[in-house]
Design an enzyme around this catalytic site. Structure first.
Site, short mmCIF file in Angstrom:
data_model
loop_
_atom_site.label_atom_id
_atom_site.label_comp_id
_atom_site.label_asym_id
_atom_site.label_seq_id
_atom_site.Cartn_x
_atom_site.Cartn_y
_atom_site.Cartn_z
N ASP A 1 16.19 -34.59 -0.84
CA ASP A 1 17.35 -33.74 -1.09
C ASP A 1 18.58 -34.62 -1.35
O ASP A 1 18.79 -35.62 -0.67
CB ASP A 1 17.59 -32.84 0.13
CG ASP A 1 18.52 -31.68 -0.15
OD1 ASP A 1 18.10 -30.53 0.02
OD2 ASP A 1 19.68 -31.92 -0.54
N ASN B 1 15.15 -20.78 2.76
CA ASN B 1 16.18 -19.75 2.60
C ASN B 1 15.82 -18.82 1.44
O ASN B 1 15.48 -19.29 0.35
CB ASN B 1 17.53 -20.41 2.32
CG ASN B 1 17.97 -21.34 3.43
OD1 ASN B 1 17.75 -21.05 4.61
ND2 ASN B 1 18.57 -22.46 3.08
N GLN C 1 20.47 -19.39 0.33
CA GLN C 1 19.79 -19.96 -0.83
C GLN C 1 20.81 -20.23 -1.94
O GLN C 1 21.61 -19.35 -2.27
CB GLN C 1 18.70 -19.01 -1.34
CG GLN C 1 17.85 -19.62 -2.45
CD GLN C 1 16.67 -18.73 -2.86
OE1 GLN C 1 16.56 -17.57 -2.46
NE2 GLN C 1 15.80 -19.27 -3.70
N HIS D 1 11.78 -23.22 -2.58
CA HIS D 1 11.61 -24.56 -2.01
C HIS D 1 11.60 -24.48 -0.50
O HIS D 1 12.25 -23.62 0.09
CB HIS D 1 12.71 -25.52 -2.49
CG HIS D 1 14.10 -24.98 -2.32
ND1 HIS D 1 14.63 -24.06 -3.19
CD2 HIS D 1 15.04 -25.20 -1.38
CE1 HIS D 1 15.86 -23.74 -2.79
NE2 HIS D 1 16.12 -24.41 -1.68
N HIS E 1 12.50 -26.68 2.83
CA HIS E 1 13.18 -27.87 3.34
C HIS E 1 12.34 -28.51 4.44
O HIS E 1 11.86 -27.82 5.35
CB HIS E 1 14.53 -27.50 3.96
CG HIS E 1 15.54 -26.96 3.01
ND1 HIS E 1 16.55 -27.73 2.49
CD2 HIS E 1 15.70 -25.72 2.47
CE1 HIS E 1 17.31 -26.99 1.70
NE2 HIS E 1 16.81 -25.76 1.67
#
Ligand code: 5GP
Ligand code: ZN
Length: 137
Positions: A32, A88, A95, A101, A103
């Site tokens: 990230d 999220n 989000q 995705h 995390h």
């Protein structure tokens, strides 16, 4: 199943470079760019699904298997002390990129990071009302 306007489609499929930790035919795992902690990574399916609701069940199950594998590898290599898996769905849930995705957030003692919520204090009656609403009674 790609969305031409989606940055995570481009990253997942290698059109935009990323710090890749893992890749197979269906997924890419990347670091990230705005990490909550050292090693914060994202599991991206190569196909475009906006969120969990759109994610096929088979892909969803593979996401969790991959999360487990990455968490074990990252804990071994980074020597982190714990892990948060976060996913999220929807703007209200935080989000910001509308390509599904997961995390992967390594946690360290004294990392001074907060990932959480303010706990409510529902009564037993309120909990029962919610339970009945969800299960459809
Ligand atoms: P969300 O808020 O949608 O659950 O998470 C989006 C995440 O994607 C954020 O943690 C943000 O830092 C990360 N992110 C946004 N754009 C990029 C990018 O172009 N590359 C990478 N590697 N991460 C990104
Ligand atoms: Zn996409």
């Amino acid at each position: 199943m790609k969305d031409d306007n989606c940055i995570f489609c481009k990253i997942a499929n290698g059109e935009i470079p990323s710090k890749t930790l893992f890749e197979d035919d269906a997924f890419r795992v990347i670091l990230d760019l705005g990490p909550a902690a050292k090693g914060h990574a994202l599991i991206l399916p190569k196909n475009h699904y906006a969120n969990l609701y759109e994610l096929p069940e088979e892909t969803a199950s593979k996401v969790m298997l991959l999360a487990k594998k990455m968490a074990v590898q990252m804990t071994d290599k980074l020597k982190c002390d714990g892990f948060n898996l976060v996913q999220n769905n929807g703007e209200v849930a935080g989000q910001t990129v509308f390509h599904f995705h997961m995390h992967l957030i390594p946690r360290y003692k004294n990392d001074n990071q907060t990932i959480g919520w303010k706990p409510g204090e529902p009564s037993q009656e309120e909990l029962e009302e919610i339970r009945a609403q969800i299960v459809g009674e």
